[in-house]
Design an enzyme around this catalytic site. Structure first.
Site, PDB file in Angstrom:
ATOM      1  N   ARG A  44       0.857  -1.159  -0.012  1.00  0.00           N
ATOM      2  CA  ARG A  44      -0.075   0.001  -0.084  1.00  0.00           C
ATOM      3  C   ARG A  44       0.977   1.291  -0.066  1.00  0.00           C
ATOM      4  NH1 ARG A  44       2.445   2.099   3.728  1.00  0.00           N
ATOM      5  NH2 ARG A  44       0.782   3.588   3.669  1.00  0.00           N
ATOM      6  N   GLY A  45       0.256   2.477  -0.132  1.00  0.00           N
ATOM      7  CA  GLY A  45       1.035   3.675  -0.304  1.00  0.00           C
ATOM      8  C   GLY A  45       1.054   3.877  -1.787  1.00  0.00           C
ATOM      9  N   ALA A  46       0.654   5.233  -2.048  1.00  0.00           N
ATOM     10  CA  ALA A  46       0.607   5.484  -3.319  1.00  0.00           C
ATOM     11  C   ALA A  46       1.660   5.186  -4.221  1.00  0.00           C
ATOM     12  CB  ALA A  46       0.214   6.861  -3.697  1.00  0.00           C
ATOM     13  N   ARG A  87      -7.560  -0.215  -6.544  1.00  0.00           N
ATOM     14  CA  ARG A  87      -7.723   0.751  -5.554  1.00  0.00           C
ATOM     15  C   ARG A  87      -7.969   1.986  -6.545  1.00  0.00           C
ATOM     16  NH1 ARG A  87      -4.232   1.246  -0.486  1.00  0.00           N
ATOM     17  NH2 ARG A  87      -6.088   2.311   0.288  1.00  0.00           N
ATOM     18  N   GLN A 194      -1.920   2.286   9.865  1.00  0.00           N
ATOM     19  CA  GLN A 194      -0.697   2.295   9.024  1.00  0.00           C
ATOM     20  C   GLN A 194       0.392   3.176  10.082  1.00  0.00           C
ATOM     21  OE1 GLN A 194      -3.437   3.108   7.801  1.00  0.00           O
ATOM     22  NE2 GLN A 194      -3.674   2.549   5.710  1.00  0.00           N
ATOM     23  N   ASP A 235      -2.102  10.668  -1.983  1.00  0.00           N
ATOM     24  CA  ASP A 235      -2.292   9.819  -3.291  1.00  0.00           C
ATOM     25  C   ASP A 235      -2.887  10.183  -4.285  1.00  0.00           C
ATOM     26  OD1 ASP A 235      -2.742   8.311  -0.678  1.00  0.00           O
ATOM     27  OD2 ASP A 235      -3.073   6.757  -1.910  1.00  0.00           O
ATOM     28  N   ASN A 247      -5.536  12.642   0.641  1.00  0.00           N
ATOM     29  CA  ASN A 247      -4.676  11.735   1.281  1.00  0.00           C
ATOM     30  C   ASN A 247      -5.560  11.052   2.355  1.00  0.00           C
ATOM     31  OD1 ASN A 247      -1.956  10.585   1.928  1.00  0.00           O
ATOM     32  ND2 ASN A 247      -2.104  11.613   3.757  1.00  0.00           N
ATOM     33  N   LYS A 248      -4.688  10.132   3.172  1.00  0.00           N
ATOM     34  CA  LYS A 248      -5.449   9.448   4.276  1.00  0.00           C
ATOM     35  C   LYS A 248      -6.312   9.956   4.968  1.00  0.00           C
ATOM     36  CE  LYS A 248      -5.098   5.688   4.539  1.00  0.00           C
ATOM     37  NZ  LYS A 248      -5.997   4.925   3.915  1.00  0.00           N
TER      38      LYS A 248
HETATM   39  O1  MRU Z   1      -4.434   3.093   2.262  1.00  0.00           O
HETATM   40  P1  MRU Z   1      -2.966   3.364   2.092  1.00  0.00           P
HETATM   41  O2  MRU Z   1      -2.129   2.852   3.339  1.00  0.00           O
HETATM   42  O3  MRU Z   1      -2.596   3.083   0.730  1.00  0.00           O
HETATM   43  O4  MRU Z   1      -2.806   5.034   2.345  1.00  0.00           O
HETATM   44  C1  MRU Z   1      -1.531   5.553   2.148  1.00  0.00           C
HETATM   45  C2  MRU Z   1      -1.464   7.137   2.321  1.00  0.00           C
HETATM   46  O5  MRU Z   1      -2.466   7.698   2.447  1.00  0.00           O
HETATM   47  C3  MRU Z   1      -0.101   7.599   2.084  1.00  0.00           C
HETATM   48  O6  MRU Z   1      -0.055   8.945   2.985  1.00  0.00           O
HETATM   49  C4  MRU Z   1      -0.073   8.107   0.657  1.00  0.00           C
HETATM   50  O7  MRU Z   1      -0.385   7.115  -0.305  1.00  0.00           O
HETATM   51  C5  MRU Z   1       1.204   8.489   0.255  1.00  0.00           C
HETATM   52  S1  MRU Z   1       2.705   7.369   0.597  1.00  0.00           S
HETATM   53  C6  MRU Z   1       4.055   7.891   0.024  1.00  0.00           C
END
Ligand code: MRU
Length: 347
Positions: A44-46, A87, A194, A235, A247-248
């Site tokens: 996970r993470g963009a 996603r 996370q 994201d 973002n999250k």
């Molecule tokens: O749901 P996730 O864990 O994929 O969410 C991730 C985030 O919100 C991060 O802040 C974002 O992807 C940037 S990560 C470098």
């Protein structure tokens, strides 16, 4: 440290659902397993999602028994469609798929040449991601001073990228390498934690001081003057809406409190996270299964039959963002105008 690796025709992923208790790897021989890992937040993470999708296409090419080029393109496009459904919010997913498909389509040569180029492109993207994050970290580190206590949400570290630095945490790591004493306060980031699980683990490995707070404690920490800067990842940064930051979930709430307490609020993201095409109305904010909210470790904590709302992301308007840190430099408001000035060589 790498989140994703190509090894002997297989893709090896760190299983982030098992961290911090176990450091386990998933060996993917089949691209469908990568799609599943993206959906289940095993990766996970963009930026990491983008590289994982590129690797899934590389695996599709590598495993292909296509009889001709058109057949191979069809197989790649079919896999791309499946990946796109995993996603919907992180634009890096779509960016990476588009880039690999474009490369494959533009390759002149045999089916074998296209397979080879597709794999090479995915590997290049992983390396580029690491390099960009390092550059971004250097730009951002100029904003951090010795003794800063930095707040962060979710995990925007190396686990959220191809490896090594990360985005928001990359800034902190470069500052730490420069000898600045930086402490971090990480929001636990309900519902899938996370921050508590991944950010705390990552920073501890790097020897950076980190404390975890419940998400709701951020306002009081600002009130008490315990945090003097806030860094988050993104994201998707929506250029047509003046660089609104997706973002999250919880990021927007933090940005509101940060504004009230005059705490600089920075988003850290590579240009592959910027959406130049769509506006906010066209973008789908992912909603995930209710059990992520109603259960903890498989045990229901919400009364039976009570429903939950589980948005994975929210939107922070540009007026609440102090600056956006990219690999091309730091962008200040007005974001849209300055983005084009800073990023003269857009991809
Ligand atoms: O749901 P996730 O864990 O994929 O969410 C991730 C985030 O919100 C991060 O802040 C974002 O992807 C940037 S990560 C470098």
């Amino acid at each position: 440290m790498r989140t994703i690796q190509w090894k002997d025709g297989k893709v090896i992923l760190i299983n982030q659902q098992k961290l911090p208790t176990e450091l386990n790897y998933i060996e993917c021989k089949n691209p469908n397993r990568i799609a599943k890992a993206i959906r289940n937040l095993e990766i996970r993470g963009a930026p990491a999602i983008g590289v994982a999708a590129a690797m899934a296409l590389a695996l599709t090419a590598n495993n292909s028994k296509a009889k001709d080029k058109e057949d191979l393109f069809n197989q790649l496009e079919k896999m791309a469609k499946q990946l796109e459904m995993t996603r919907p919010t992180a634009i890096n997913l779509f960016w990476a798929i588009e880039r690999v498909l474009r490369k494959a389509r533009s390759t002149v040569g045999t089916t074998e040449d296209i397979k080879e180029i597709t794999i090479k492109e995915a590997l290049t993207m992983a390396e580029e991601d690491i390099q960009k994050n390092k550059t971004m970290g250097k730009h951002g580190a100029d904003l951090l001073e010795d003794g800063d206590v930095v707040g962060t949400i979710c995990n925007a570290g190396w686990l959220a990228t191809a490896g090594e630095y990360g985005t928001a945490l990359g800034v902190i790591k470069v500052a730490h390498e420069q000898g600045k004493k930086i402490s971090v306060i990480a929001l636990e980031t309900r519902p899938v934690l996370q921050g508590a699980r991944l950010t705390a683990w990552e920073l501890k490995q790097d020897g950076i001081d980190v404390k975890v707070i419940p998400d709701g404690a951020i306002g009081y920490c600002f009130y008490k003057g315990m945090i003097n800067k806030f860094l988050c990842g993104a994201d998707r940064i929506v250029v047509l809406n003046n660089c609104s930051v997706i973002n999250k979930i919880g990021t927007h709430t933090v940005s509101l409190a940060a504004k009230y307490y005059h705490i600089p609020f920075y988003a850290v993201a590579p240009l592959s996270t910027f959406d130049f095409k769509n506006n906010l109305k066209e973008i789908r904010i992912e909603t995930r299964r209710q059990t992520e909210v109603t259960e903890i470790n498989g045990k229901r904590i919400v009364p039976a039959k009570v429903k939950a709302i589980n948005f994975a992301f929210d939107i922070t308007p540009p007026s609440l963002v102090t600056a956006i840190i990219t690999e091309k430099g730091i962008i200040y408001p007005p974001f849209k105008e300055n983005l084009f000035r800073v990023a003269s060589s857009l991809e």
